[in-house]
Scaffold this active site. Structure first.
Site: not given
Ligand code: F6P
Length: 414
Positions: A301, A146, A190-192
């Site tokens: 990923q 992230d 992704m990456g909250r």
């Protein structure tokens, strides 16, 4: 020079895996095995949960060649966890148990490899050991795809995931433009809460085959504007549109666009996201009637070591080694961080130390100045930031043309 502290060490991995977290594991384990101050090297099974359960692997028993293969073995080889440890002032049960285990194995060094939440765990353990007067040097080794750890230029794991995302977007772009009929693809990344990974799709665009539109969680998402944006590209590109979205995009009220937001939460109470690409694809399909594909990169990923950045691997391993070097020379309560230093216009990376208290629980986002005015793409500043990080192809050990990962014996400590 502080006094020599003799004793064993525990290394643990925590949080989501990456393509290079095992490179950090190798860095820590190799340096610890070589350090004369460190008597035994233990790997905790599933991070702090393994310490609590007295499940430690004896790294001294491993074949050095297999250990070296960790450099190219994705995911967390020792097992990971998402375990929220209580505040020691509120409930010290876990800490008493950790102390018991530390005493049992004469642990004087503790290295914890993870992201924000893991640095919080590391910080709490460090504070507790200090408060009870047990001499133990505690160091954080950063990791997270992230890229949202505070105070460091970037985080190990991010660059390899970014390279995977950019390459995959280029391949999708090629595939999605073969027919002479309209085609819209929506790629979920992704990456909250931070958009570093989704932003990396801009690399694909920069090199001629990438998304037309990119949406990050750093700005509020507006469904009507999104549909208008897609429509405009659709008209401009004869029906060919590629969109990249971060899983964490949210409306102005903070609620996630992802419909899967309530499906599950982890030990830290974070929502498990996903399903966004399909959701957006269905909405666009309804409006446009075009062929639409929602593509969730999902786990692909995170551990794509075949596309890893050699720079990332070297830095991840180096961070682990630096943590050991610092700890044996007296440092404690710190995380190893990366500082970008440009020498004659060339990227170099130096290590620095940040107090765990400063890192734990803060999230670093993509600077809004790097997002374009229409909030659907990235400016060149982002490309300049990310490009040096993804450089270099590692030589991947193979067996019958498939990757040869490390096979550890994982002998349990008694
Ligand atoms: O480690 C960070 C991360 O990869 C996030 O980008 C993602 O939202 C999350 O982990 C998923 O976590 P889990 O594997 O626990 O579902």
């Amino acid at each position: 020079m502080s006094k020599k502290l003799i004793g064993s060490c525990i290394f643990g991995q925590s949080g989501g895996p990456t393509a290079v977290i095992n490179a950090s594991a190798y860095g820590v384990i190799r340096a610890a095995l070589d350090a004369e101050e460190i008597t035994h090297v233990y790997g905790a099974a599933h991070g702090i949960k393994g310490v609590l359960a007295d499940k430690l692997y004896v790294m001294d028993e491993e074949d050095p060649k297999e250990l070296e293969l960790l450099l190219h073995t994705p995911s967390s080889e020792l097992g990971s966890c998402r375990y929220k440890i209580a505040d020691p002032e509120v409930d010290d049960t876990d800490y008493k148990r950790i102390l018991e285990i530390f005493k049992k194995y004469d642990v004087r060094y503790f290295f914890y490899n993870g992201g924000n939440d893991s640095m919080d765990t590391c910080n709490k353990i460090s504070r507790y050991m200090e408060s009870v007067g047990y001499e133990c040097r505690v160091m954080g080794v950063p990791k997270t795809i992230d890229n949202d750890l505070f105070g460091t230029d970037h985080c190990p794991g991010f660059a390899s995931a970014a390279k995977y995302i950019a390459t995959s977007c280029m391949e999708i772009h090629k595939d999605a433009s073969v027919y002479d009929t309209p085609m819209i693809s929506v790629v979920e990344i992704m990456g909250r809460h931070a958009g570093w990974l989704a932003a990396s799709a801009a690399l694909a665009t920069e090199y001629g085959s990438g998304p037309d539109l990119i949406y990050l969680p750093e700005t509020d998402f507006d469904m009507d504007k999104f549909i208008e944006d897609v429509k405009a590209v659709y008209e401009r590109n004869q029906g060919n549109v590629m969109v990249a979205v971060s899983e964490g995009i949210h409306y102005a009220d903070g609620s996630f666009v992802s419909e899967a937001k309530t499906s599950a939460t982890d030990g830290f109470g974070h929502a498990q996201l996903g399903g966004l690409a399909t959701l957006l694809a269905n909405i666009i399909k309804e409006r446009s009637g075009a062929k639409v594909r929602g593509i969730e990169l999902s786990l692909l990923q995170r551990c794509g070591s075949h596309l890893a950045s050699a720079t990332d691997i070297n830095e991840a391993c180096g961070a682990g080694m630096e943590a050991v070097r610092q700890a044996v020379s007296g440092t404690t309560g710190k995380m190893v961080a990366f500082k970008r230093v440009m020498v004659d216009g060339k990227y170099t990376c130096e290590y620095e130390l940040l107090p765990l208290t400063a890192v734990a629980n803060y999230e670093k986002k993509v600077p809004v100045e790097w997002i374009n005015e229409t909030q659907n793409g990235l400016k060149h500043e982002f490309i300049d930031y990310v490009l040096p990080l993804i450089q270099g192809e590692p030589e991947i050990p193979r067996e019958d043309s498939l990757p040869r990962y490390a096979h550890l014996k994982k002998v349990l400590a008694k």
